[in-house]
Every structure is written in structure tokens, then in C-alpha cells.
Write a protein that holds these residues in place. Structure first.
Motif, PDB file in Angstrom:
ATOM      1  N   LEU A 127       0.009   4.873  -6.623  1.00  0.00           N
ATOM      2  CA  LEU A 127      -1.062   4.153  -5.940  1.00  0.00           C
ATOM      3  C   LEU A 127      -0.462   3.225  -4.889  1.00  0.00           C
ATOM      4  CD1 LEU A 127      -3.406   3.173  -8.915  1.00  0.00           C
ATOM      5  CD2 LEU A 127      -3.712   5.032  -7.269  1.00  0.00           C
ATOM      6  N   VAL A 128      -1.128   3.148  -3.742  1.00  0.00           N
ATOM      7  CA  VAL A 128      -0.711   2.256  -2.667  1.00  0.00           C
ATOM      8  C   VAL A 128      -1.902   1.402  -2.265  1.00  0.00           C
ATOM      9  CG1 VAL A 128       0.195   2.102  -0.304  1.00  0.00           C
ATOM     10  CG2 VAL A 128       0.957   3.947  -1.816  1.00  0.00           C
ATOM     11  N   SER A 129      -1.658   0.111  -2.071  1.00  0.00           N
ATOM     12  CA  SER A 129      -2.741  -0.769  -1.642  1.00  0.00           C
ATOM     13  C   SER A 129      -2.258  -1.688  -0.532  1.00  0.00           C
ATOM     14  CB  SER A 129      -3.257  -1.617  -2.815  1.00  0.00           C
ATOM     15  OG  SER A 129      -2.244  -2.481  -3.298  1.00  0.00           O
ATOM     16  N   LYS A 130      -3.194  -2.100   0.312  1.00  0.00           N
ATOM     17  CA  LYS A 130      -2.922  -3.048   1.390  1.00  0.00           C
ATOM     18  C   LYS A 130      -4.051  -4.068   1.389  1.00  0.00           C
ATOM     19  CE  LYS A 130      -1.765  -3.313   6.326  1.00  0.00           C
ATOM     20  NZ  LYS A 130      -2.773  -4.322   6.728  1.00  0.00           N
ATOM     21  N   CYS A 131      -3.667  -5.344   1.326  1.00  0.00           N
ATOM     22  CA  CYS A 131      -4.657  -6.426   1.222  1.00  0.00           C
ATOM     23  C   CYS A 131      -5.591  -6.207   0.037  1.00  0.00           C
ATOM     24  CB  CYS A 131      -5.462  -6.547   2.510  1.00  0.00           C
ATOM     25  SG  CYS A 131      -4.486  -7.003   3.943  1.00  0.00           S
ATOM     26  N   GLY A 132      -5.057  -5.626  -1.043  1.00  0.00           N
ATOM     27  CA  GLY A 132      -5.845  -5.413  -2.237  1.00  0.00           C
ATOM     28  C   GLY A 132      -6.716  -4.178  -2.222  1.00  0.00           C
ATOM     29  N   ARG A 133      -6.703  -3.416  -1.126  1.00  0.00           N
ATOM     30  CA  ARG A 133      -7.529  -2.206  -1.023  1.00  0.00           C
ATOM     31  C   ARG A 133      -6.649  -0.965  -1.129  1.00  0.00           C
ATOM     32  NH1 ARG A 133     -12.579  -3.469   0.533  1.00  0.00           N
ATOM     33  NH2 ARG A 133     -12.919  -5.531   1.472  1.00  0.00           N
ATOM     34  N   GLU A 134      -7.094  -0.028  -1.948  1.00  0.00           N
ATOM     35  CA  GLU A 134      -6.311   1.189  -2.160  1.00  0.00           C
ATOM     36  C   GLU A 134      -6.292   2.060  -0.908  1.00  0.00           C
ATOM     37  OE1 GLU A 134      -6.240   5.131  -5.057  1.00  0.00           O
ATOM     38  OE2 GLU A 134      -7.435   3.367  -5.621  1.00  0.00           O
ATOM     39  N   LEU A 135      -5.111   2.597  -0.597  1.00  0.00           N
ATOM     40  CA  LEU A 135      -4.943   3.522   0.521  1.00  0.00           C
ATOM     41  C   LEU A 135      -4.818   4.941  -0.030  1.00  0.00           C
ATOM     42  CD1 LEU A 135      -2.265   1.606   2.650  1.00  0.00           C
ATOM     43  CD2 LEU A 135      -4.750   1.446   2.808  1.00  0.00           C
ATOM     44  N   VAL A 136      -5.440   5.874   0.636  1.00  0.00           N
ATOM     45  CA  VAL A 136      -5.349   7.276   0.229  1.00  0.00           C
ATOM     46  C   VAL A 136      -4.265   7.948   1.073  1.00  0.00           C
ATOM     47  CG1 VAL A 136      -6.558   9.469   0.000  1.00  0.00           C
ATOM     48  CG2 VAL A 136      -7.786   7.318  -0.399  1.00  0.00           C
ATOM     49  N   LEU A 137      -3.165   8.327   0.411  1.00  0.00           N
ATOM     50  CA  LEU A 137      -2.037   8.955   1.096  1.00  0.00           C
ATOM     51  C   LEU A 137      -1.802  10.358   0.548  1.00  0.00           C
ATOM     52  CD1 LEU A 137       0.636   6.081   1.124  1.00  0.00           C
ATOM     53  CD2 LEU A 137      -1.183   6.500   2.774  1.00  0.00           C
ATOM     54  N   THR A 138      -1.298  11.227   1.398  1.00  0.00           N
ATOM     55  CA  THR A 138      -0.841  12.525   0.919  1.00  0.00           C
ATOM     56  C   THR A 138       0.468  12.336   0.168  1.00  0.00           C
ATOM     57  OG1 THR A 138       0.460  13.011   2.897  1.00  0.00           O
ATOM     58  CG2 THR A 138      -1.884  13.623   2.942  1.00  0.00           C
ATOM     59  N   ASP A 139       0.888  13.346  -0.572  1.00  0.00           N
ATOM     60  CA  ASP A 139       2.169  13.255  -1.279  1.00  0.00           C
ATOM     61  C   ASP A 139       3.313  13.015  -0.301  1.00  0.00           C
ATOM     62  OD1 ASP A 139       0.982  13.649  -3.722  1.00  0.00           O
ATOM     63  OD2 ASP A 139       1.430  15.791  -3.819  1.00  0.00           O
ATOM     64  N   ARG A 140       3.271  13.689   0.807  1.00  0.00           N
ATOM     65  CA  ARG A 140       4.337  13.559   1.798  1.00  0.00           C
ATOM     66  C   ARG A 140       4.378  12.141   2.374  1.00  0.00           C
ATOM     67  NH1 ARG A 140       4.876  18.270   6.086  1.00  0.00           N
ATOM     68  NH2 ARG A 140       5.835  19.237   4.263  1.00  0.00           N
ATOM     69  N   GLU A 141       3.198  11.584   2.662  1.00  0.00           N
ATOM     70  CA  GLU A 141       3.139  10.221   3.192  1.00  0.00           C
ATOM     71  C   GLU A 141       3.626   9.217   2.155  1.00  0.00           C
ATOM     72  OE1 GLU A 141      -0.758  11.338   5.931  1.00  0.00           O
ATOM     73  OE2 GLU A 141      -0.979  10.026   4.175  1.00  0.00           O
ATOM     74  N   PHE A 142       3.201   9.406   0.914  1.00  0.00           N
ATOM     75  CA  PHE A 142       3.610   8.496  -0.155  1.00  0.00           C
ATOM     76  C   PHE A 142       5.125   8.502  -0.327  1.00  0.00           C
ATOM     77  CE2 PHE A 142       4.719   7.732  -4.600  1.00  0.00           C
ATOM     78  CZ  PHE A 142       4.121   6.501  -4.835  1.00  0.00           C
ATOM     79  N   GLU A 143       5.712   9.672  -0.363  1.00  0.00           N
ATOM     80  CA  GLU A 143       7.152   9.778  -0.594  1.00  0.00           C
ATOM     81  C   GLU A 143       7.948   9.175   0.566  1.00  0.00           C
ATOM     82  OE1 GLU A 143       7.206  13.930  -1.138  1.00  0.00           O
ATOM     83  OE2 GLU A 143       6.424  13.819  -3.190  1.00  0.00           O
ATOM     84  N   LEU A 144       7.479   9.376   1.782  1.00  0.00           N
ATOM     85  CA  LEU A 144       8.187   8.801   2.921  1.00  0.00           C
ATOM     86  C   LEU A 144       8.059   7.281   2.927  1.00  0.00           C
ATOM     87  CD1 LEU A 144       9.834   9.274   5.484  1.00  0.00           C
ATOM     88  CD2 LEU A 144       7.685   9.451   6.755  1.00  0.00           C
ATOM     89  N   LEU A 145       6.864   6.780   2.629  1.00  0.00           N
ATOM     90  CA  LEU A 145       6.668   5.328   2.590  1.00  0.00           C
ATOM     91  C   LEU A 145       7.564   4.689   1.539  1.00  0.00           C
ATOM     92  CD1 LEU A 145       5.155   2.752   3.411  1.00  0.00           C
ATOM     93  CD2 LEU A 145       3.428   3.338   1.694  1.00  0.00           C
ATOM     94  N   CYS A 146       7.598   5.250   0.336  1.00  0.00           N
ATOM     95  CA  CYS A 146       8.432   4.685  -0.719  1.00  0.00           C
ATOM     96  C   CYS A 146       9.906   4.718  -0.353  1.00  0.00           C
ATOM     97  CB  CYS A 146       8.195   5.427  -2.036  1.00  0.00           C
ATOM     98  SG  CYS A 146       6.594   5.084  -2.797  1.00  0.00           S
TER      99      CYS A 146
END
Length: 211
Positions: A127-146
Motif C-alpha cells: 500500500l502507498v499513501s500520500k497525505c493520508g490518501r491511498e495511491l493506486v499503483l501498478t506492480d511496476r510502479e510500486f516496485e520502482l518507487l520502493c
């Protein structure tokens, strides 16, 4: 745990950080409700805003101390003059974790949570959140962000990012994924302050958006 906070935005941010760290959180918007929930739910810990209107701190402390009640952490009250109250959600999570460990309530978790200001990524729950709101990311986006959040301040070439985040040679996908991430995590995607371009080299993740 219980969060007693009358400002909805602040309560939402606090709750998001604590939930991302793996804690079960209930929110009360006033002291009376908070005391009722303490009696009913018997939480391990209470995060209390001491600036709540009409809150009698002596009563709250007495309630928490009765029968070895829950631990208590307080947020700072109003600053002098008209200055707004300030607190660091990241520091709060550290304080919560330390308090529970010192009290023997919880074991130290690994470290699945990546935090950068108002941006939180949990590698366990994905799960990813910004300012307390959940962001919907693809698997590829999530892995790159992490991957980028785990290596703040370091500049990466596209091929290094593809191998590091996805374990594959897919440099073409890096550009489109970076663009998509900027739309989600940047205040102004056209002028990114977190996921910045290092011209002629690649990309870099700047903590707290300090380019």
C-alpha cells in the motif's frame, strides 16, 4: 491503538502512518469519545492531542492509569501566538514503536515501511499513501518507487533502475513508469521535486522533495 484528534486532516495523516507501520488504529474526535473507547476497546496505546477543546487532562490521565491502562503519547499543543501546531508523523511512528517495545507490548517489526514526509510505502501490504490518501499503483510502479525510496539521493541510469527494481533489461519501461509515478507523487508533475531527472545520466529520488 487509539488516536484522539479533532482535526480530520491531522487524524487522517496520523492514522495512515500508523496503519502503514502495521498498527490497528481507531480514531476519536473528542476527549469524551476517547475515554469511552478506552473503556470499551482497552487499546495498548493512546495518541492524544492535548489541545482538544474542553479536554480535562487530569481525568484522561487518571482513566489511563487505572488498572494499568494503556500507554499514553501526547501531541504538542498550540505554538505561541498564531503559529500552527507542528508534528512529524514519521517521528510519531518511531515514538509509538519505542514506547510499545519498552512496555513489552510489541516486538520490533522488520522495516517494511518506507517513509518520506507525507509519502508512505509499505512493502508488506503493498500500500502507498500520500497525505493520508491511498495511491493506486501498478506492480511496476510500486516496485520502482520502493527501489528509489530505499536509495535516496543516489543517481541511477535507466538500465540500473530496470535491473534493480524489476530484475530485467527493460529500459524503455523506465521512462513511462517514471512519468506515471510523477503524476501520483509529485505536487507538480511538470516540475518534479522528488523523482528528479539528472540530465545525461538518469534519475534520482530526493527525500522530502529537496531537489
Amino acid at each position: 491503538m487509539l488516536v484522539v484528534q479533532d482535526e480530520p486532516t491531522v487524524a487522517e495523516v496520523i492514522s495512515a502512518y500508523l496503519r502503514a507501520a502495521g498498527y490497528l488504529v481507531v480514531v476519536a474526535a473528542d476527549g469524551a469519545t476517547g475515554l469511552e473507547l478506552v473503556r470499551r476497546l482497552k487499546p495498548d496505546l493512546v495518541v492524544l492531542d492535548t489541545a482538544l477543546p474542553g479536554l480535562v487532562l487530569d481525568r484522561f490521565h487518571a482513566e489511563l492509569c487505572a488498572d494499568a491502562g494503556p500507554l499514553l503519547l501526547t501531541l504538542t499543543g498550540p505554538a505561541p501566538g498564531d503559529a500552527p501546531r507542528r508534528f512529524s508523523p514519521r517521528e510519531l511512528v518511531v515514538r509509538v514503536r519505542r514506547a510499545l517495545l519498552d512496555d513489552g507490548v510489541a516486538a520490533e517489526p522488520g522495516n517494511p515501511v518506507l517513509v518520506d514526509g507525507d509519502l508512505v510505502a509499505n512493502r508488506d501490504t503493498r500500500l502507498v499513501s500520500k497525505c493520508g490518501r491511498e495511491l493506486v499503483l501498478t506492480d511496476r510502479e510500486f516496485e520502482l518507487l520502493c527501489f528509489l525510496m530505499q536509495h535516496p539521493g543516489r543517481t541511477w541510469r535507466r538500465d540500473e533502475l530496470a535491473r534493480g527494481a524489476w530484475d530485467r533489461e527493460d529500459t524503455a519501461a523506465v521512462l513511462s513508469t517514471v512519468r506515471a509515478l510523477r503524476e501520483r507523487i509529485e505536487q507538480d508533475p511538470a516540475r518534479p521535486s522528488r523523482l528528479v531527472t539528472v540530465w545525461g545520466v538518469g534519475y534520482r529520488f530526493d527525500p522530502d522533495g529537496r531537489a
